[in-house]
Design a protein around this motif. Structure first.
Motif, PDB file in Angstrom:
ATOM      1  N   ARG A  17       0.813  -1.216   0.000  1.00  0.00           N
ATOM      2  CA  ARG A  17       0.000   0.000   0.000  1.00  0.00           C
ATOM      3  C   ARG A  17       0.851   1.273   0.000  1.00  0.00           C
ATOM      4  NH1 ARG A  17      -4.033   0.282   4.627  1.00  0.00           N
ATOM      5  NH2 ARG A  17      -5.055   1.759   3.225  1.00  0.00           N
ATOM      6  N   ARG A  18       2.148   1.121  -0.032  1.00  0.00           N
ATOM      7  CA  ARG A  18       3.038   2.276   0.047  1.00  0.00           C
ATOM      8  C   ARG A  18       3.090   2.997  -1.304  1.00  0.00           C
ATOM      9  NH1 ARG A  18       8.144  -0.088   1.812  1.00  0.00           N
ATOM     10  NH2 ARG A  18       6.981  -0.360   3.761  1.00  0.00           N
ATOM     11  N   PRO A  19       3.024   4.331  -1.325  1.00  0.00           N
ATOM     12  CA  PRO A  19       3.175   5.052  -2.601  1.00  0.00           C
ATOM     13  C   PRO A  19       4.519   4.741  -3.254  1.00  0.00           C
ATOM     14  CG  PRO A  19       2.319   6.514  -0.902  1.00  0.00           C
ATOM     15  CD  PRO A  19       2.724   5.247  -0.200  1.00  0.00           C
ATOM     16  N   GLN A  20       4.492   4.592  -4.569  1.00  0.00           N
ATOM     17  CA  GLN A  20       5.693   4.259  -5.327  1.00  0.00           C
ATOM     18  C   GLN A  20       5.680   5.019  -6.651  1.00  0.00           C
ATOM     19  OE1 GLN A  20       6.773  -0.099  -5.044  1.00  0.00           O
ATOM     20  NE2 GLN A  20       4.676  -0.208  -4.313  1.00  0.00           N
ATOM     21  N   PRO A  21       6.836   5.191  -7.273  1.00  0.00           N
ATOM     22  CA  PRO A  21       6.856   5.863  -8.576  1.00  0.00           C
ATOM     23  C   PRO A  21       6.077   5.068  -9.617  1.00  0.00           C
ATOM     24  CG  PRO A  21       9.059   5.771  -7.605  1.00  0.00           C
ATOM     25  CD  PRO A  21       8.189   4.880  -6.774  1.00  0.00           C
ATOM     26  N   PRO A  22       5.319   5.731 -10.472  1.00  0.00           N
ATOM     27  CA  PRO A  22       4.559   5.009 -11.503  1.00  0.00           C
ATOM     28  C   PRO A  22       5.428   4.146 -12.417  1.00  0.00           C
ATOM     29  CG  PRO A  22       3.777   7.274 -11.322  1.00  0.00           C
ATOM     30  CD  PRO A  22       5.008   7.171 -10.476  1.00  0.00           C
ATOM     31  N   VAL A  23       6.711   4.503 -12.565  1.00  0.00           N
ATOM     32  CA  VAL A  23       7.550   3.708 -13.469  1.00  0.00           C
ATOM     33  C   VAL A  23       7.747   2.286 -12.961  1.00  0.00           C
ATOM     34  CG1 VAL A  23       8.785   5.666 -14.467  1.00  0.00           C
ATOM     35  CG2 VAL A  23       9.701   4.557 -12.426  1.00  0.00           C
ATOM     36  N   ARG A  24       7.404   2.016 -11.705  1.00  0.00           N
ATOM     37  CA  ARG A  24       7.477   0.626 -11.263  1.00  0.00           C
ATOM     38  C   ARG A  24       6.520  -0.236 -12.069  1.00  0.00           C
ATOM     39  NH1 ARG A  24       6.508  -2.484  -5.491  1.00  0.00           N
ATOM     40  NH2 ARG A  24       6.362  -4.520  -6.485  1.00  0.00           N
ATOM     41  N   ASP A  25       5.279   0.240 -12.267  1.00  0.00           N
ATOM     42  CA  ASP A  25       4.327  -0.502 -13.088  1.00  0.00           C
ATOM     43  C   ASP A  25       4.793  -0.584 -14.534  1.00  0.00           C
ATOM     44  OD1 ASP A  25       2.628  -1.010 -10.991  1.00  0.00           O
ATOM     45  OD2 ASP A  25       1.162   0.540 -11.522  1.00  0.00           O
ATOM     46  N   VAL A  26       5.347   0.509 -15.034  1.00  0.00           N
ATOM     47  CA  VAL A  26       5.848   0.523 -16.410  1.00  0.00           C
ATOM     48  C   VAL A  26       6.919  -0.550 -16.581  1.00  0.00           C
ATOM     49  CG1 VAL A  26       7.092   1.881 -18.128  1.00  0.00           C
ATOM     50  CG2 VAL A  26       5.283   2.947 -16.759  1.00  0.00           C
ATOM     51  N   ALA A  27       7.831  -0.649 -15.619  1.00  0.00           N
ATOM     52  CA  ALA A  27       8.892  -1.656 -15.694  1.00  0.00           C
ATOM     53  C   ALA A  27       8.303  -3.066 -15.738  1.00  0.00           C
ATOM     54  CB  ALA A  27       9.828  -1.509 -14.496  1.00  0.00           C
ATOM     55  N   GLY A  28       7.207  -3.304 -15.004  1.00  0.00           N
ATOM     56  CA  GLY A  28       6.585  -4.623 -15.024  1.00  0.00           C
ATOM     57  C   GLY A  28       6.085  -4.999 -16.402  1.00  0.00           C
ATOM     58  N   ILE A  29       5.449  -4.051 -17.095  1.00  0.00           N
ATOM     59  CA  ILE A  29       4.963  -4.327 -18.443  1.00  0.00           C
ATOM     60  C   ILE A  29       6.127  -4.502 -19.421  1.00  0.00           C
ATOM     61  CG2 ILE A  29       3.761  -3.332 -20.410  1.00  0.00           C
ATOM     62  CD1 ILE A  29       1.786  -4.396 -18.539  1.00  0.00           C
TER      63      ILE A  29
END
Length: 483
Positions: A364-376
């Motif tokens: 639930r911790r805020p994280q940079p959106p690029v974390r999701d981008v890296a997953g894709i």
């Protein structure tokens, strides 16, 4: 989540009655997280009869059970993972339900009764939906809904999931039942609710849910959402495109736009923070520690450690020089299997639970959106490697198209945050190396190829001798969900 019990019969007698059966049955479940460690005992958190166990017909028993296992943290009665169980109880199990059998109880309060997996019984699965249709409390459980739910919807259990159990009702709704329970709001309810309030149509809005307890100690147990009938997940669509020799660029571009719309809505609906020097340093240290642990587990990583660690150090160095990044709530486990393209050609994003193996507070911790981008981006790489011969150019075109679509919809190109994006992609690849080495050695070549690429990125230092050799062979299993 307080350790209380509520049931029509003595709770102290229930668990000893069921324990011998659970001891054998639980460790064999796909969603049981404690595989490899002996089960040493059980502690009852709560017990609720959703349908009376007194009659000869089937009763429905809801349990929250803490499973104690051997290990350093096993000394406390409150230690161990808590699991949600829905058990059917009857005198004689119909032959059609034989695959759901858990066993026949030989002692205690349920002696002589047969216990089975209730979700495999359409009568009991339907009863669970009926509880959601009529909000209210039953013992420690509370049921909520945001819209009217029709009755008469036949249930069926999906068999594709690993960490949870899902039922589809009449191809209209899907109910995800969380198995490993943590105190606090589950992101798979919290974030879709926030997105629904923000008017984001990219995520199916929760229709109903149920939980145990209330406040910080309460726990989300299940979420009902519209079922996107006829949808296809991005992983299969990508594989189909590769098999047909087609580009996936338009689809990747549209998925980038959809991801950006979700991120923008989450940033509008929930608080954002700034990732500055201290937070960036902590992030780099955490990633470096994961790399150290991974190297112990998979020695093949050792030659690449300097280049990989440089990706994390670059983020810390930028922060030391005054760079900051925006952090917000994100998906947390985004890959092509979490994106569905509906029959009208639009992308939807599902499964906001995050990585189930991580603590809820971390998810639930805020994280940079690029974390999701890296997953894709890593998911495109996996798809390209699944095809023989390997198509790295296909993956690169998809990665570029995805980032371009994201930039068009958000006004922020993730490639502009190259250091942070590379750090997250590196961290993800290191995680994948450990996972594949432990569970699917034939797939180890996929993240190792990414490790070589990332370790040789600008500023990462020289590649180890001989590291440029292509890996031979072809992986055999679908990698769309690493859980």
């Amino acid at each position: 989540m307080s350790e209380t019990a509520s049931t029509a019969r003595a709770p102290v007698a229930l668990l000893p009655s069921l324990a011998p059966l659970l001891h054998e049955w639980l460790p064999r479940r796909r969603w049981f997280a404690g595989k490899g460690k002996p089960v040493t005992g059980f502690a009852l958190v709560s017990a609720t009869e959703l349908l009376s166990l007194g009659a000869a017909g089937p009763g429905l028993l809801h349990l929250l059970v803490r499973v104690q296992q051997s290990g350093p943290a096993a000394s406390s009665p409150s230690s161990g993972d808590c699991y949600q169980l829905l058990l059917g109880v009857c005198d004689t199990l119909p032959p059609r339900l034989a695959p759901a059998l858990i066993g026949r109880v030989t002692q205690g309060a349920l002696a002589g009764r047969t216990v089975y997996e209730a979700l495999q019984d359409p009568r009991l699965a339907t009863l669970l939906l009926e509880r959601l249709r009529a909000p209210g409390a039953i013992g420690p459980l509370s049921f909520h809904r945001t819209a009217t739910i029709p009755d008469g919807l036949p249930p069926r259990v999906l068999d594709a999931e690993q960490s949870n159990t899902s039922l589809v009702y009449g191809d209209a709704y899907i109910l995800k039942i969380f198995r490993r329970i943590h105190p606090g709001a589950n992101p798979d309810l919290e974030l879709p609710l926030a997105l629904a309030r923000a008017g984001c149509a990219r995520v199916p809005a929760p229709v109903a849910w149920y939980e145990a307890g209330a406040g910080p100690d309460g726990a989300t147990l299940g979420v009902l959402q519209p079922y996107l009938r006829g949808s296809q997940d991005g992983w299969q669509l990508a594989l189909d495109a590769l098999a047909a020799g087609r580009d996936f660029v338009p689809e990747a571009h549209a998925l980038g736009r959809a991801t950006a719309e979700v991120h923008t809505a989450l940033a509008d609906a929930l608080p954002t923070v700034v990732l500055a020097r201290r937070q960036a340093r902590d992030l780099a240290v955490t990633m470096s520690r994961r790399l150290d642990a991974a190297t112990q587990a998979v020695p093949a990583l050792v030659p690449y450690v300097p280049g990989l660690r440089a990706a994390f150090e670059a983020v810390a160095a930028l922060a030391e020089n005054g760079s900051t990044w925006r952090a917000q709530r994100v998906h947390g486990d985004l890959h092509l299997g979490q994106a569905l393209r509906t029959p009208d050609g639009e992308w939807s994003v599902i499964d906001f639970e995050g990585e189930p193996s991580k603590p809820l507070a971390e998810r639930r911790r805020p994280q940079p959106p690029v974390r999701d981008v890296a997953g894709i981006l890593r998911s495109f790489d996996y798809a390209a490697h699944s095809h023989h011969p390997w198509h790295p150019e296909w993956a690169e075109r998809c990665r570029d198209a995805y980032c371009s679509g994201y930039a068009e919809a958000s006004g922020r190109d993730p490639r502009a945050e190259q250091a942070l994006l590379r750090a997250y992609e590196t961290d993800k690849a290191v995680y994948e190396v450990v996972y594949e080495a432990r569970h699917r050695p034939d797939w180890l070549r996929v993240p190792m190829a990414a490790v070589r690429r990332l370790a040789s990125s600008p500023g990462a230092g020289p590649l180890p001798p001989g590291s440029g050799r292509a890996l031979s062979g072809r992986p055999r299993f679908s990698p769309d969900r690493l859980t």
